[in-house]
Design an enzyme around this catalytic site. Structure first.
Site, PDB file in Angstrom:
ATOM      1  N   HIS A  77      14.981  -6.005 -29.100  1.00 24.48           N
ATOM      2  CA  HIS A  77      15.566  -6.568 -28.022  1.00 24.48           C
ATOM      3  C   HIS A  77      16.888  -6.837 -28.621  1.00 24.48           C
ATOM      4  O   HIS A  77      17.555  -8.094 -27.917  1.00 24.48           O
ATOM      5  CB  HIS A  77      14.962  -7.536 -27.078  1.00 24.48           C
ATOM      6  CG  HIS A  77      13.703  -7.139 -26.536  1.00 24.48           C
ATOM      7  ND1 HIS A  77      12.588  -7.991 -26.286  1.00 24.48           N
ATOM      8  CD2 HIS A  77      13.411  -6.025 -25.678  1.00 24.48           C
ATOM      9  CE1 HIS A  77      11.504  -7.146 -25.746  1.00 24.48           C
ATOM     10  NE2 HIS A  77      12.290  -6.066 -25.098  1.00 24.48           N
ATOM     11  N   ARG A  98       0.747  -5.768 -23.709  1.00 19.68           N
ATOM     12  CA  ARG A  98       0.383  -6.141 -25.319  1.00 19.68           C
ATOM     13  C   ARG A  98       0.063  -7.479 -25.488  1.00 19.68           C
ATOM     14  O   ARG A  98       0.338  -8.411 -25.087  1.00 19.68           O
ATOM     15  CB  ARG A  98       1.728  -5.869 -25.934  1.00 19.68           C
ATOM     16  CG  ARG A  98       2.382  -4.476 -25.982  1.00 19.68           C
ATOM     17  CD  ARG A  98       3.629  -4.316 -26.414  1.00 19.68           C
ATOM     18  NE  ARG A  98       4.466  -3.410 -25.470  1.00 19.68           N
ATOM     19  CZ  ARG A  98       6.012  -3.622 -25.405  1.00 19.68           C
ATOM     20  NH1 ARG A  98       6.382  -4.192 -26.371  1.00 19.68           N
ATOM     21  NH2 ARG A  98       6.635  -2.864 -24.824  1.00 19.68           N
TER      22      ARG A  98
END
Ligand code: AMP
Length: 398
Positions: free
Chosen positions: A179, A240
Site C-alpha cells: 500500500h 487475513r
C-alpha cells in the site's frame, strides 16, 4: 496528455483514464472474473454506468475490451487508442530492486520477473497486463509503480526479521510492506493540510480496506509498516489473520493434517474478520456489532485493538506524533472503527471530536477535538492518481 492507469489482479482488471492536463478522470472500469467464460465488464463515464457479461479468457482479451470501451463513440472518451500517451501499471512487489517508479524497458521487465518468487500470486497478473499492452500498443510507453517502493526507506532494524541473517542474504526474506502508493499520497496530503513540510512531521497513516496496513511516516519517509514480506502480516483484515505466533502454522498443519498450501489458505482466505464473525465485509461486521451479535462484536473489538496497538507502537518508535490519518474503504467510512481504535489513546494527546467523526463527508477533513495535540485526519486515498502522476513524470523526462 492522456494516461491510462491499469491494475491487474488475480482475476480482475481495474482501469482509469486521465487527462493529465487537469488531472480529470475521463472514464473508468472494472473487469471481474477475467479468465472465465462469464466475465463481468463494468465501465463508467461521468455518472453513466455500463455492465455486460462476456467471455474474457485472458488478460489480453480483457484489455482489448477496455480499449474498445475507451474509444467507443458513446461510452468512450477517446477517438483513437493512440491518444493514450502512456500506460501506468500498479505493480505489487518490487522487492529491493525498485525504490521508485520505472519506465518498463525489457531490462526492467526482466528484473520484475525475478521478483515473482516473492509475490507468486500478485506479480504474474501485473506482468500479464504489461505483456498484453506491449502487444496491443507496442509504441506506447509503460510505467510500473510499485506498492513496495515507498517502504524502501525503512531502516534495517524495521525491515529485518530476527531469523538467521544468512536467510535474508540468500533469499531476500524481509519486511517489504505494501500500500506504499496510498501511504505516500495521504501522508503528503496530510502535510499540505497541516501547512507544514512533510520533512517536519511524524505521521501514522492507517490504510484500512479489504487489505489493511499502517505506516509510520517520519519526515516524509516510511520508517516502519505492518505488512511484511507478504500482505498477510500486521492488522486483522477481511479474511487475513495478520500477526500471530509464527509457531501456530505448524500446529495447524499437524492437528488439521494440512500441507503448507492448506495452512496458507486458512490464514489468507478463512481468517480475519471472516474467521471470527463469519463476515469478511466490515459493514456486515459493524451491523452485527450494533445489533449486539457476540462474534461480530468480538471481531470488531479485535480489529480496532490491533490498530490501537500499532498506533501506540509507532508513536513510541518515532518518539512523537503529529497526526493520525485514516484512509481507504473502512478508514474513510467507518466512524465506529475510528472511534474504537482511538479511544484510550488520549494519553498520547489524541482526542477525537465525536460529532466531526460521525459527520458524513467524502472530503479530506480534520476530526480531532480543537485541543487535540495530535491531529486526526480522514483523507480519501487516490492511488490511481499517484500512478498517473508518476507515469506522466517518467514519460515526460527528456
Ligand atoms: P477498499 O479495499 O479500500 O475498497 O475497502 C473495502 C472495505 O471497505 C470493505 O471491507 C467494506 O466493507 C469497507 N467499507 C466501505 N464502506 C464502509 C462503511 N460505510 N462502513 C464500514 N466499512 C465500509
Amino acid at each position: 496528455m492522456k494516461v491510462l492507469v491499469i491494475n491487474c489482479g488475480s482475476s480482475s482488471i481495474k482501469y482509469k483514464l486521465y487527462n493529465m492536463e487537469n488531472e480529470q478522470e475521463l472514464c473508468s472500469g472494472l473487469l471481474e472474473k477475467v479468465g472465465t467464460q462469464e466475465s463481468i465488464v463494468n465501465h463508467k463515464k461521468g455518472n453513466t454506468k455500463y455492465k455486460e457479461t462476456m467471455p474474457l479468457p485472458d488478460y489480453e482479451t480483457g484489455i482489448k475490451r477496455i480499449l474498445q470501451n475507451i474509444t467507443d463513440p458513446d461510452r468512450g472518451a477517446l477517438k483513437d487508442v493512440h491518444e493514450i500517451k502512456a500506460v501506468g501499471h500498479r505493480v505489487v512487489h518490487g522487492a529491493e530492486t525498485f525504490s521508485g517508479s520505472q519506465l518498463l524497458t525489457e531490462e526492467v521487465i526482466k528484473k520484475m520477473e525475478e521478483c515473482i518468487p516473492l509475490a507468486p500470486l500478485h506479480n504474474p497478473p501485473n506482468l500479464a497486463g504489461i505483456g498484453a499492452f506491449k502487444k496491443l500498443l507496442p509504441d506506447t510507453p509503460q510505467v510500473g509503480v510499485f506498492d513496495t517502493a515507498f517502504h524502501q526507506t525503512m531502516p534495517r532494524e524495521s525491515y529485518l526479521y530476527a531469523i538467521p541473517y544468512e536467510l535474508y542474504k540468500k533469499h531476500h526474506f524481509r519486511r517489504y510492506g505494501f500500500h506504499g502508493t496510498s501511504h505516500l499520497f495521504v501522508s503528503q496530503e496530510a502535510a499540505k493540510f497541516l501547512g507544514k513540510p512533510a520533512s517536519q512531521l511524524k505521521i501514522i497513516t492507517c490504510h484500512l480496506g479489504n487489505g489493511s496496513s499502517i505506516c509510520a511516516v517520519d519526515g516524509g519517509k516510511s520508517v516502519d509498516t505492518t505488512m511484511g514480506m507478504t500482505p498477510l502480516e500486521g492488522l486483522i483484515m477481511g479474511t487475513r489473520c495478520g500477526d500471530l505466533d509464527p509457531a501456530l502454522p505448524f500446529f495447524i498443519m499437524e492437528k488439521e493434517k494440512l500441507d503448507s498450501k492448506g495452512v496458507d489458505n486458512i490464514l489468507n482466505k478463512k481468517s480475519g474478520l471472516l474467521g471470527i464473525s463469519g463476515y469478511n465485509d466490515s459493514r456486515d461486521v459493524e451491523e452485527g456489532y450494533l445489533k449486539g451479535d457476540e462474534m461480530c462484536t468480538l471481531a470488531h473489538i479485535m480489529f480496532c485493538r490491533r490498530i490501537k496497538k500499532y498506533i501506540g507502537a509507532y508513536a513510541a518508535a518515532m518518539g512523537g506524533l503529529d497526526a493520525v490519518v485514516f484512509t481507504a474503504g473502512i478508514g474513510e467510512n467507518s466512524d465506529l472503527t475510528r472511534r474504537d481504535s482511538l479511544t484510550g489513546l488520549e494519553f498520547l494527546g489524541i482526542n477525537l471530536d465525536q460529532e466531526k467523526n460521525t459527520a458524513r463527508s467524502k472530503e479530506m477533513r480534520d476530526i480531532s477535538a480543537t485541543d487535540s495535540k495530535v491531529k486526526v485526519l480522514v483523507i480519501p486515498t487516490n492511488e490511481e492518481l499517484v500512478i498517473a502522476r508518476d507515469t506522466k513524470l517518467i514519460v515526460s523526462r527528456p
